[in-house]
Design an enzyme around this catalytic site. Structure first.
Site, PDB file in Angstrom:
ATOM      1  N   ARG A  21    -105.328  84.918  17.826  1.00  0.00           N
ATOM      2  CA  ARG A  21    -106.720  84.520  17.629  1.00  0.00           C
ATOM      3  C   ARG A  21    -106.821  83.091  17.109  1.00  0.00           C
ATOM      4  NH1 ARG A  21    -110.619  86.122  13.245  1.00  0.00           N
ATOM      5  NH2 ARG A  21    -112.715  85.929  14.128  1.00  0.00           N
ATOM      6  N   HIS A  31    -109.203  80.232  18.755  1.00  0.00           N
ATOM      7  CA  HIS A  31    -110.228  79.526  17.994  1.00  0.00           C
ATOM      8  C   HIS A  31    -109.925  78.033  17.880  1.00  0.00           C
ATOM      9  CE1 HIS A  31    -112.745  82.836  15.994  1.00  0.00           C
ATOM     10  NE2 HIS A  31    -112.053  83.384  16.979  1.00  0.00           N
ATOM     11  N   ASN A  88    -115.027  81.761  11.669  1.00  0.00           N
ATOM     12  CA  ASN A  88    -113.702  81.566  11.068  1.00  0.00           C
ATOM     13  C   ASN A  88    -113.606  81.961   9.596  1.00  0.00           C
ATOM     14  OD1 ASN A  88    -112.962  80.410  13.531  1.00  0.00           O
ATOM     15  ND2 ASN A  88    -113.412  78.325  12.836  1.00  0.00           N
ATOM     16  N   HIS A 108    -108.066  91.952  22.735  1.00  0.00           N
ATOM     17  CA  HIS A 108    -108.574  92.924  21.761  1.00  0.00           C
ATOM     18  C   HIS A 108    -107.909  94.285  21.888  1.00  0.00           C
ATOM     19  CE1 HIS A 108    -112.607  90.702  20.747  1.00  0.00           C
ATOM     20  NE2 HIS A 108    -111.532  90.065  20.335  1.00  0.00           N
TER      21      HIS A 108
END
Length: 319
Positions: free
Chosen positions: A63, A67, A95, A194
């Protein structure tokens, strides 16, 4: 030489220079073969160690890469700490109190600075750590193009606007990924990340209390750990069946209306991506291939190369 010929000559020279920059700016999986031959092995060993200590860390490192790349490109801007004179991206809504794994990246960087000082960028460490995390949890591997450099800037506003929110509908998801050059098919493949990891109650509370396209037993179970008020940071697995295995259970869960986030279930909700979700639920190999290819594409989002940016000594601050 006539003025016209001079202009043509200068134009040709400029094209050659630009072309040379483009060629040299290409990322390569063998970028550190001579300058830091132990770089990839060092990153892999550290990631495996971290994931063995805590399986969730694999999802966190994956992740972190996502990001990073969706804001300014894959430039390690996500790692920069706020200072009195600098605002980073860590406090952006997607975040803050959510992204993890910074200490793992710090540890890897420290080891590499001993092995080959000033050579391996933080951006490349994040990209390779994401790949190794997926592999450590049983997922596919891929060759990571290398040679990214680290930014000296960050964008809090872009972090707040460009990272897809958990409450988005399908069209908004497709648009958010299209903004970064991804097709709807690549968006579905990347969403398969996910199949590992956890999410906070605040991200799925509205879904489990208000959405109708959700399995009632699944919703009730989640409500036990995510009350309608309070418990915002309580966690739930994205995949309740094999939460620490990178497989295609995520897509199988969507067929049963057991997507954790509103945005998850949107991929299978009578829309244009239903058939792809069904295909991935039946064919793990197809998902693995498409995910790996999409990850390589994501790692190529606007990297800094050549003389742009820098190789940070400390990933948390500009040199």
């Amino acid at each position: 030489m006539s003025a016209l010929n001079l202009k043509l000559s200068l134009l040709l020279l400029l094209c050659c220079v630009i072309g040379g920059i483009n060629v040299s700016a290409q990322l390569s999986p063998t970028f550190y073969a001579k300058t830091c031959p132990l770089a990839l092995a060092t990153i892999k060993a550290s990631v495996i160690s971290a994931v063995l200590k805590e399986a969730r860390m694999g999802a966190s490192l994956l992740r972190l890469h996502f990001h990073d790349c969706f804001v300014q490109g894959c430039d390690a801007s996500i790692l920069l700490d706020d200072t009195a004179t600098f605002t980073g991206e860590k406090t952006a809504f997607p975040n803050v109190n959510s992204l993890r794994g910074y200490e793992v990246i710090d540890s890897i960087k420290s080891k590499l600075e001993i092995l080959c000082p000033g050579v391996v960028s933080c951006a490349d460490i994040v990209a390779v750590a994401a790949r190794d995390s997926v592999f450590a949890l049983g997922g596919p591997t891929w060759r990571v193009p290398l040679g990214r450099r680290d930014s000296t800037s960050a964008s809090l506003s872009s972090a707040n606007s460009d990272l897809p929110a958990p409450f988005l509908d399908l069209n908004a998801l497709i648009a958010a990924f299209a903004k970064k050059g991804f097709t709807a098919e690549e968006m579905v493949a990347l969403s398969g990340a996910h199949t590992i990891g956890k999410s906070q109650c605040t991200n799925f509370r509205t879904r489990i209390y208000n959405d109708t396209n959700i399995d009632s037993t699944f919703a009730k179970t989640l409500q036990g750990n995510c009350p309608s008020v309070g418990g915002d940071s309580n966690l739930a697995n994205f995949d309740t069946t094999t939460p620490n295995l990178f497989d295609n259970a995520y897509f199988k869960n969507l067929l049963s209306k057991k997507g954790l986030l509103h945005s998850d279930q949107q991929l299978f909700n009578g829309g244009s991506t239903d058939s792809q979700v069904t295909a991935y639920s039946r064919n793990l190999g197809s998902f693995r291939v498409d995910f790996a290819n999409a990850m390589v594409k994501m790692g190529n989002l606007s990297p800094l190369t050549g003389s742009n940016g820098q190789i940070r000594t400390n990933c948390r601050k500009v040199n």
